[in-house]
Design an enzyme around this catalytic site. Structure first.
Site, PDB file in Angstrom:
ATOM      1  N   HIS A 186       0.914  -1.280   0.150  1.00  0.00           N
ATOM      2  CA  HIS A 186      -0.005   0.030  -0.104  1.00  0.00           C
ATOM      3  C   HIS A 186       0.809   1.321   0.191  1.00  0.00           C
ATOM      4  O   HIS A 186       0.855   2.027   0.756  1.00  0.00           O
ATOM      5  CB  HIS A 186      -0.743   0.052   1.195  1.00  0.00           C
ATOM      6  N   GLU A 223      -1.025   1.400  -5.278  1.00  0.00           N
ATOM      7  CA  GLU A 223      -0.979  -0.035  -4.758  1.00  0.00           C
ATOM      8  C   GLU A 223      -0.971  -1.159  -5.340  1.00  0.00           C
ATOM      9  O   GLU A 223      -1.682  -1.300  -6.437  1.00  0.00           O
ATOM     10  CB  GLU A 223      -1.973   0.095  -3.632  1.00  0.00           C
TER      11      GLU A 223
HETATM   12  C1  BG6 Z   1      -7.192   2.308   0.631  1.00  0.00           C
HETATM   13  C2  BG6 Z   1      -8.453   1.915   0.378  1.00  0.00           C
HETATM   14  O1  BG6 Z   1      -6.079   1.241   0.018  1.00  0.00           O
HETATM   15  O2  BG6 Z   1      -6.341   2.441   1.761  1.00  0.00           O
HETATM   16  C3  BG6 Z   1      -9.179   2.969   1.223  1.00  0.00           C
HETATM   17  O3  BG6 Z   1      -8.781   1.582  -0.754  1.00  0.00           O
HETATM   18  C4  BG6 Z   1      -8.703   3.179   2.534  1.00  0.00           C
HETATM   19  O4  BG6 Z   1     -10.407   2.667   0.968  1.00  0.00           O
HETATM   20  C5  BG6 Z   1      -7.263   3.554   2.708  1.00  0.00           C
HETATM   21  O5  BG6 Z   1      -9.323   4.356   3.003  1.00  0.00           O
HETATM   22  C6  BG6 Z   1      -6.560   3.737   3.815  1.00  0.00           C
HETATM   23  O6  BG6 Z   1      -6.862   2.836   4.638  1.00  0.00           O
HETATM   24  P1  BG6 Z   1      -6.496   2.862   6.192  1.00  0.00           P
HETATM   25  O7  BG6 Z   1      -7.105   1.612   6.896  1.00  0.00           O
HETATM   26  O8  BG6 Z   1      -4.980   2.691   6.216  1.00  0.00           O
HETATM   27  O9  BG6 Z   1      -7.349   3.958   6.785  1.00  0.00           O
END
Ligand code: BG6
Length: 301
Positions: free
Chosen positions: A170, A273
Site C-alpha cells: 500500500h 498500490e
Molecule cells: C486504501 C483503500 O487502500 O486504503 C481506502 O482503498 C482506504 O478505502 C485507504 O481508505 C486507507 O486505509 P486505512 O485503513 O489505512 O485508513
C-alpha cells in the site's frame, strides 16, 4: 531482541544499522553507494527510500504518523495481509488485515554489492493471529535498496489446508503537487470506484486527481508511471503477482477527518498500490509459496 543484539547479529558495517525510531520501535537504516532507506520492524514497514540523486524522499510518511497503541503507520509501505480493505467475512476484524501493526523479526541482511543492500523480515502465526485467522503461515518481506527499491511479499502456507488471500503493498509516494500529478499505464482499463459503491467505470486517459480517488483497477499491466512535474521526476512501478492495482488519495474532507494525516497532506502524497484485490484472490496450497512484488525506480525529467 534489543537494538544492541540486532546490531550484533545483523548489522553490516557502514551500510546497515539498527536504531530506536518512531514510538521507540526498532528501525533499520541503510546507507549504501546508491541510496538511503529506513525500515521499521513494526509492520515490516518501509518508511523512507531516497536515491542519492534525489532531494525529496520517494516515500511519503505523515508527520502525525504513530505506531503507539497498535496503530498502523500512516504513510510508508503498509502491508495489507491476509485481506485487503474491510474484513471479508464482516467479523469486525481490522481493515487491511493484521500484519501492519505487529513486530516483525529480522531473518537476514545482505550486501549484494556496494550499492545494493537487502533486508529480509519475517512473521509467522501465533495463538493471537490464529484467533483472527485460523491458518498457519510464514510471511517474509524482502526489501532490496539500490538503484530501485524492490519489495517482495512472500507468503508460505505451512498448514495442511489451502487458504485464500487478498493483499497489498500500500505504497504512499511523495509528490510535489497533486494537481499536476498524472498516473499513466491504466488508460483503457476498467476500475471499481470505491467512492461510488464499487461502480465499474472505464479509464479513458491518464489519471488526474481532482477529488477523492479510491479505485481498484482491473487487469493492470506490470508497469505504471507517476508523472510528478513539480518535483521534476517520474516514478515507475513494476509489479508481479498481481492483476489489480489501487489508486488512492483521500482529498480534502477525508484527510481533515483523519487524525494521523495533516490537513494539507493530500496535496503531497498519492498511493499507487500493488494489490491482489476484488476478484484477484490468491489461493495458496499447503507447502506452497506465493510472491507479490513491486519495484520502484525514479527518473529525473
Ligand atoms: C486504501 C483503500 O487502500 O486504503 C481506502 O482503498 C482506504 O478505502 C485507504 O481508505 C486507507 O486505509 P486505512 O485503513 O489505512 O485508513
Amino acid at each position: 531482541m534489543t537494538i544492541d543484539t540486532l546490531n550484533q547479529h545483523h548489522a553490516i558495517a557502514d551500510v546497515l544499522t539498527f536504531h530506536t525510531g518512531m514510538d521507540d520501535q526498532p528501525i533499520a537504516k541503510i546507507h549504501n553507494a546508491t541510496a538511503t532507506a529506513e525500515i521499521c520492524l513494526y509492520g515490516g514497514h518501509v518508511l523512507s527510500y531516497k536515491p542519492h540523486h534525489e532531494t525529496e524522499d520517494v516515500i511519503f510518511v505523515s508527520d502525525l504518523a504513530t505506531c503507539a497503541d497498535g496503530k498502523a503507520i500512516r504513510g510508508g509501505i503498509p502491508i495489507c495481509w491476509p485481506w485487503f480493505g474491510a474484513d471479508p467475512d464482516g467479523l469486525g476484524r481490522p481493515n487491511h488485515g493484521f500484519v501492519r501493526n505487529r513486530l516483525w523479526q529480522v531473518i537476514a541482511t545482505a550486501a549484494i554489492d556496494s550499492g545494493t543492500t537487502k533486508l529480509t523480515l519475517g512473521l509467522s502465526d501465533t495463538d493471537d493471529t490464529r484467533n483472527l485467522w485460523p491458518h498457519p503461515f510464514e510471511l517474509a518481506i524482502a526489501i532490496t535498496v539500490g538503484k530501485a527499491l524492490t519489495v517482495e511479499l512472500i507468503t508460505r502456507n505451512t498448514g495442511l489446508t489451502p487458504f485464500k488471500l487478498t493483499q497489498a503493498l500500500h505504497t504512499y509516494f511523495t509528490v510535489g503537487d497533486i494537481d499536476r500529478v498524472r498516473v499513466r499505464g491504466l488508460e483503457g482499463k476498467y476500475y471499481l470506484d470505491k467512492v461510488e459503491g464499487d461502480t465499474r467505470k472505464f479509464q479513458s486517459g491518464a489519471i488526474a486527481i481532482t477529488s477523492e480517488v479510491d479505485r481498484i483497477y482491473l487487469d493492470v499491466p506490470a508497469v505504471l508511471t507517476i508523472d510528478d512535474p513539480a518535483l521534476d521526476r517520474q516514478i515507475h512501478t513494476t509489479s508481479s503477482g498481481n492483476s489489480t492495482a489501487v489508486v488512492w488519495n483521500p482529498w480534502i474532507e477525508k484527510a481533515a477527518a483523519m487524525g494521523d494525516l495533516g490537513n494539507t497532506d493530500y496535496k503531497t502524497m498519492i498511493c499507487v498500490e500493488t494489490t491482489n484485490a476484488a476478484s484477484d484472490v490468491i489461493e495458496v496450497a499447503p507447502g506452497e509459496t506465493f510472491c507479490l512484488s513491486a519495484s520502484y525506480r525514479v527518473n529525473r525529467l
